[in-house]
Write an enzyme that holds these catalytic residues in place. Sequence first.
Site, short mmCIF file in Angstrom:
data_model
loop_
_atom_site.label_atom_id
_atom_site.label_comp_id
_atom_site.label_asym_id
_atom_site.label_seq_id
_atom_site.Cartn_x
_atom_site.Cartn_y
_atom_site.Cartn_z
N ASP A 42 0.77 -1.25 0.00
CA ASP A 42 0.00 0.00 0.00
C ASP A 42 0.80 1.30 0.00
O ASP A 42 1.73 1.45 0.79
CB ASP A 42 -0.86 0.10 1.27
CG ASP A 42 -1.62 -1.15 1.58
OD1 ASP A 42 -1.53 -2.12 0.83
OD2 ASP A 42 -2.30 -1.16 2.61
N GLN A 58 4.10 0.79 2.35
CA GLN A 58 4.38 -0.44 3.09
C GLN A 58 5.60 -1.10 2.47
O GLN A 58 5.67 -1.25 1.24
CB GLN A 58 3.16 -1.37 3.02
CG GLN A 58 1.97 -0.88 3.81
CD GLN A 58 2.17 -1.10 5.30
OE1 GLN A 58 1.99 -2.20 5.80
NE2 GLN A 58 2.55 -0.06 6.02
N PHE A 98 1.78 -0.61 10.08
CA PHE A 98 0.83 -0.84 9.00
C PHE A 98 0.44 0.49 8.34
O PHE A 98 0.97 1.54 8.66
CB PHE A 98 -0.40 -1.59 9.53
CG PHE A 98 -0.27 -3.10 9.44
CD1 PHE A 98 0.97 -3.72 9.37
CD2 PHE A 98 -1.40 -3.91 9.41
CE1 PHE A 98 1.08 -5.11 9.27
CE2 PHE A 98 -1.31 -5.30 9.32
CZ PHE A 98 -0.07 -5.90 9.25
N SER A 99 -0.56 0.43 7.46
CA SER A 99 -0.88 1.59 6.63
C SER A 99 -1.43 2.77 7.42
O SER A 99 -1.98 2.60 8.51
CB SER A 99 -1.88 1.18 5.55
OG SER A 99 -1.19 0.41 4.60
N GLU A 217 -10.56 -2.46 3.98
CA GLU A 217 -9.25 -1.92 4.33
C GLU A 217 -9.07 -0.55 3.70
O GLU A 217 -9.77 -0.19 2.74
CB GLU A 217 -8.14 -2.86 3.81
CG GLU A 217 -8.26 -4.28 4.35
CD GLU A 217 -7.10 -5.20 3.93
OE1 GLU A 217 -6.49 -5.79 4.82
OE2 GLU A 217 -6.83 -5.32 2.73
N TRP A 299 -3.69 -9.31 -3.61
CA TRP A 299 -3.30 -10.18 -2.50
C TRP A 299 -3.38 -11.67 -2.83
O TRP A 299 -2.75 -12.49 -2.18
CB TRP A 299 -4.15 -9.89 -1.25
CG TRP A 299 -3.64 -8.71 -0.48
CD1 TRP A 299 -4.31 -7.56 -0.17
CD2 TRP A 299 -2.34 -8.57 0.12
NE1 TRP A 299 -3.51 -6.70 0.56
CE2 TRP A 299 -2.30 -7.30 0.76
CE3 TRP A 299 -1.20 -9.37 0.18
CZ2 TRP A 299 -1.17 -6.83 1.44
CZ3 TRP A 299 -0.07 -8.89 0.85
CH2 TRP A 299 -0.07 -7.65 1.47
C1 FRU Z 1 -3.97 -3.57 2.70
C2 FRU Z 1 -3.37 -3.98 4.05
C3 FRU Z 1 -3.76 -3.00 5.11
C4 FRU Z 1 -2.65 -3.13 6.11
C5 FRU Z 1 -1.45 -3.39 5.22
C6 FRU Z 1 -0.43 -4.31 5.83
O1 FRU Z 1 -3.30 -4.03 1.61
O2 FRU Z 1 -3.79 -5.30 4.37
O3 FRU Z 1 -5.04 -3.22 5.67
O4 FRU Z 1 -2.48 -1.98 6.89
O5 FRU Z 1 -1.94 -3.95 4.03
O6 FRU Z 1 0.73 -4.38 5.06
#
Ligand code: FRU
Length: 491
Positions: A42, A58, A98-99, A217, A299
């Site tokens: 992300d 990320q 995380f994000s 998300e 994903w």
């Molecule tokens: C979305 C996600 C977010 C999370 C991040 C973890 O792609 O699953 O919800 O913060 O990636 O890397």
Amino acid sequence: MRLLLLVCVLTLIQYNAGAQTKYDENYRPRYHYSPAVNWCNDPNGLVYRNGVYHLFHQYNPEGNRWGHMSWAHATSKDLVHWTPQPLALAEEKDTMIFSGTCINDVNNTSGLGTKASPPMVAIYTGHIENVNQSQHLAYSVDGGIHWTKYNHNPILDLHKKDFRDPKVFWYTPGNYWVMAVVLPVEHQVQFYRSPNLLSWKLMSSFGPKGDTSGVWECPDLVKIPVQGNPGKYKWLLQMSMNASMQYFIGEFDGKQFISETSGNPVQRPDYGPDYYAAISFNQLPAKQTPVAIGWVNNWNYANDIPTEPWKGMMSLPRTLMAVRSKTGWSLSTTPVSALRQLRLKPLVQGPIQSGKPLSVETNQAEVLLVYKPGHGMSGIRVAAGADYSLEIGYDASSGELYIERGNTSVQSFNASFAKMHRYSTKIQLGQKALRLQIFIDHSVVEVFANNGEAALTAQYFNPPSAKGIELFGMETGQMAGLTIWPLRSIW
Ligand code: FRU
């Protein structure tokens, strides 16, 4: 001693060799952002400050698969050329980063900088595997290079395992900060407010609505201009789920988001397989149309795509506008105009008669194709070689624009990839021509239809030699407007 020095120098050279890739590996995008080495997902903390666009994302500093989540950082003056910066936020002992979001705390409401030198603030999810997700804060007083984690983290904790991906912005009419953050499993976006970025009060929530086929998300709430109606705005709420995204358009009154779209049928900012977790920039100059960037991956197979020594890239930045039609509100999304600076002398320009071979080869280009589809399927094949190609076409019988990557080369790295080969969306043409703006970049195509009506993004993995472009399915003698600009590399 000399030996020790030699070993040190050699180690350094080796370390740098990783980072100083020439960006010319197989499948490496040349004008999409990707990290030199290692895994990325992300986009995070997109923000503009003093003439510079900041992209955090990320990142796994330790390898080429998901893990050790941290924030990497890159900056740009034009949204096209990116300069990598040092790692911004590193994973803590048991807490991954995380994000999340970044803002300039212009009035120093947090007290973490000074009024003369306002801090840049990052609010992100601290993730403790299988235990807790809560919202944390870090700040930078040097414009985003060095970061200090707030020592009273977390700033918002519901003691839940899933509670993540805050997006924060300044709500001018109310004089407070607003946070949109998701309860993924409940399919809800919650809205909080704060005077100082440190203490947060729940105002409302939105959802479940529309697509609830996967956990929600990365919510993003942003005010966007109405196309063709200067001075008018709507609010866009977009979020990600199940390797896809959806959006709603409506109003935000400072407390809650009221959707004016129903979520049925589901409306998506992109109808391809590889556009996820997109968020918009904070604090762009007032005159600039809002811009979003997404992660080009999915994903279902992201960890297995055959790219080395990196995995994952960012989409081209896209402008966001609301469009009102007979059927209601929709999102218009187009590549930012700054990308035009990459265009080189066109390889083809002008009306083309179907049936004549094009004999054009490039896998790094922008294509503009305008034509009136007849019966059956018609369109353009790219990344074409003797055995492979990726097809972008219009199916007149169903009225659908589609991407078909079933005939591309490397697919066996993951069973889902091979299954997920055809993506489409309805485009009502009537008597209108179809206008396709297509960006091809070695292992990705981004397709924009009819000036923002729909977008489709897809990855593919063909040998570098497969770089032909051909038209197909047009009626004999049919004329099509076609321009193909090879594009410069940004690295
Ligand atoms: C979305 C996600 C977010 C999370 C991040 C973890 O792609 O699953 O919800 O913060 O990636 O890397």
